[in-house]
Every structure is written in structure tokens, then in C-alpha cells.
Scaffold this motif. Structure first.
Motif, PDB file in Angstrom:
ATOM      1  N   TYR A 112       0.836  -1.201   0.000  1.00 35.29           N
ATOM      2  CA  TYR A 112       0.000   0.000   0.000  1.00 35.29           C
ATOM      3  C   TYR A 112       0.878   1.262   0.000  1.00 35.29           C
ATOM      4  O   TYR A 112       0.638   2.192  -0.772  1.00 35.29           O
ATOM      5  CB  TYR A 112      -0.951   0.011   1.200  1.00 35.29           C
ATOM      6  CG  TYR A 112      -1.827   1.249   1.208  1.00 35.29           C
ATOM      7  CD1 TYR A 112      -2.963   1.310   0.414  1.00 35.29           C
ATOM      8  CD2 TYR A 112      -1.482   2.357   1.968  1.00 35.29           C
ATOM      9  CE1 TYR A 112      -3.753   2.453   0.394  1.00 35.29           C
ATOM     10  CE2 TYR A 112      -2.262   3.507   1.955  1.00 35.29           C
ATOM     11  CZ  TYR A 112      -3.397   3.546   1.166  1.00 35.29           C
ATOM     12  OH  TYR A 112      -4.161   4.687   1.131  1.00 35.29           O
ATOM     13  N   TRP A 126      -5.056   1.335  -2.844  1.00 36.08           N
ATOM     14  CA  TRP A 126      -5.841   0.297  -2.194  1.00 36.08           C
ATOM     15  C   TRP A 126      -6.305  -0.754  -3.204  1.00 36.08           C
ATOM     16  O   TRP A 126      -6.330  -1.941  -2.905  1.00 36.08           O
ATOM     17  CB  TRP A 126      -7.018   0.872  -1.428  1.00 36.08           C
ATOM     18  CG  TRP A 126      -7.855  -0.213  -0.816  1.00 36.08           C
ATOM     19  CD1 TRP A 126      -9.149  -0.498  -1.083  1.00 36.08           C
ATOM     20  CD2 TRP A 126      -7.434  -1.198   0.130  1.00 36.08           C
ATOM     21  NE1 TRP A 126      -9.563  -1.587  -0.356  1.00 36.08           N
ATOM     22  CE2 TRP A 126      -8.518  -2.039   0.401  1.00 36.08           C
ATOM     23  CE3 TRP A 126      -6.217  -1.457   0.782  1.00 36.08           C
ATOM     24  CZ2 TRP A 126      -8.448  -3.114   1.275  1.00 36.08           C
ATOM     25  CZ3 TRP A 126      -6.149  -2.523   1.659  1.00 36.08           C
ATOM     26  CH2 TRP A 126      -7.259  -3.332   1.897  1.00 36.08           C
ATOM     27  N   LYS A 130      -5.535  -4.510  -2.658  1.00 29.98           N
ATOM     28  CA  LYS A 130      -6.635  -5.469  -2.544  1.00 29.98           C
ATOM     29  C   LYS A 130      -6.495  -6.584  -3.574  1.00 29.98           C
ATOM     30  O   LYS A 130      -6.722  -7.757  -3.263  1.00 29.98           O
ATOM     31  CB  LYS A 130      -7.970  -4.752  -2.700  1.00 29.98           C
ATOM     32  CG  LYS A 130      -9.163  -5.623  -2.359  1.00 29.98           C
ATOM     33  CD  LYS A 130     -10.423  -4.807  -2.260  1.00 29.98           C
ATOM     34  CE  LYS A 130     -11.031  -4.681  -3.633  1.00 29.98           C
ATOM     35  NZ  LYS A 130     -12.357  -4.077  -3.647  1.00 29.98           N
TER      36      LYS A 130
END
Length: 161
Positions: A112, A126, A130
Motif C-alpha cells: 500500500y 488500495w 486489494k
């Protein structure tokens, strides 16, 4: 081989399945080694050789999937190799700083941070992170499936032998 000895091999294989989920425990190689041990003790025969070839193929497929799926998912999410490499190193360091949970925490935080630094956009960072998390989860599930198939193949070998 006695039922107790077979249960011991099955227990080692179950430990291998746990190793699929726990970082730095060689899950699939443990299952493969237990099957090989069974073959050495009991003899391979035709069924045993076929079973070991299948078990070895599953070992290779599961091990490759564990490495390739997360990397491809992170790349598809937009993360370059450099971010993925920094995340892998941070995960390794994290594992030793905070045993077991430090690996995923370190890797996720580093990915991140790298993506945020690269893009300057928290939402894009993100999305990449993810995608890597989902890819890692899918990789673990594929590896777990390979381990269960390896054990099922060994069980078939025991029953047919």
C-alpha cells in the motif's frame, strides 16, 4: 504397514496441510515426503509409481500457483514488480519482527505504501493492494486444494495397494 503407522503418515500429511496456511512451513513438500516415505517402506509397484507421479505433479502445480497467482493478481491490479518486490521483502522482515502475523501485515502495509507513493492516490493504491490480497488468498486456496488432492491420491494408493 500397521494402521497406527498409516495414521502417523496421515497425521504428517495433515500437518502439511496446516503448513500451506502457515508462512515458512513447507506444506506441500511435507505431504510429498510422507507419500515418498510410504512408498519406500511399502514398495512402489505400478499403483505407487502412478500415484507418486500424480502427487509430484500436484506438488509442482500447487507450488507454482502459490507464487504466480498473487504476483499476477497484483500486476493486474496495477502494481509494478518493484512494489511487489518491496512488499515481499517487508513481509519477510515482518515475519521475524512479529512472528506469523508480521508477514501479511508487513507485505500489505509495504505494498500500500509503495503504491501510494507511486500514484499519490489512496484509492488506486488500495485497489492494487486489494488485488494482491485476493491473489494471495486464491493462491493459498489452490495450494490447499493441491494438498488435499495429494492426500486423496495417497489414500487411493493405500487402498489399492
Amino acid at each position: 504397514m500397521s494402521a497406527l503407522e498409516l495414521a502417523g503418515i496421515a497425521l504428517v500429511m495433515a500437518g502439511g496441510l496446516i503448513g500451506v496456511v502457515v508462512p515458512f512451513v513447507p506444506g506441500l513438500p511435507v505431504i510429498w515426503g510422507a507419500a515418498l516415505f510410504y512408498g519406500w517402506v511399502e514398495g512402489f509397484g505400478t499403483v505407487g509409481w502412478v500415484a507418486m507421479v500424480v502427487i509430484t505433479g500436484l506438488l509442482v502445480a500447487g507450488s507454482v500457483a502459490k507464487l504466480v497467482i498473487p504476483q499476477r493478481a497484483a500486476s493486474a491490479g496495477g502494481a509494478p514488480r518493484s512494489s511487489i518486490l518491496v512488499a515481499a521483502v517487508a513481509g519477510l522482515v515482518g515475519f521475524f519482527v512479529i512472528p506469523v502475523v508480521g508477514l501479511p501485515l508487513g507485505a500489505v502495509a509495504a505494498l500500500y505504501a509503495m503504491e501510494y507513493r507511486r500514484t499519490g492516490d489512496g484509492a488506486r493504491a488500495w485497489r492494487s493492494t486489494k488485488a494482491a490480497i485476493v491473489g494471495f488468498g486464491v493462491g493459498v486456496l489452490v495450494e490447499l486444494g493441491a494438498g488435499m488432492l495429494m492426500i486423496a491420491c495417497w489414500a487411493g494408493w493405500v487402498l489399492l495397494d
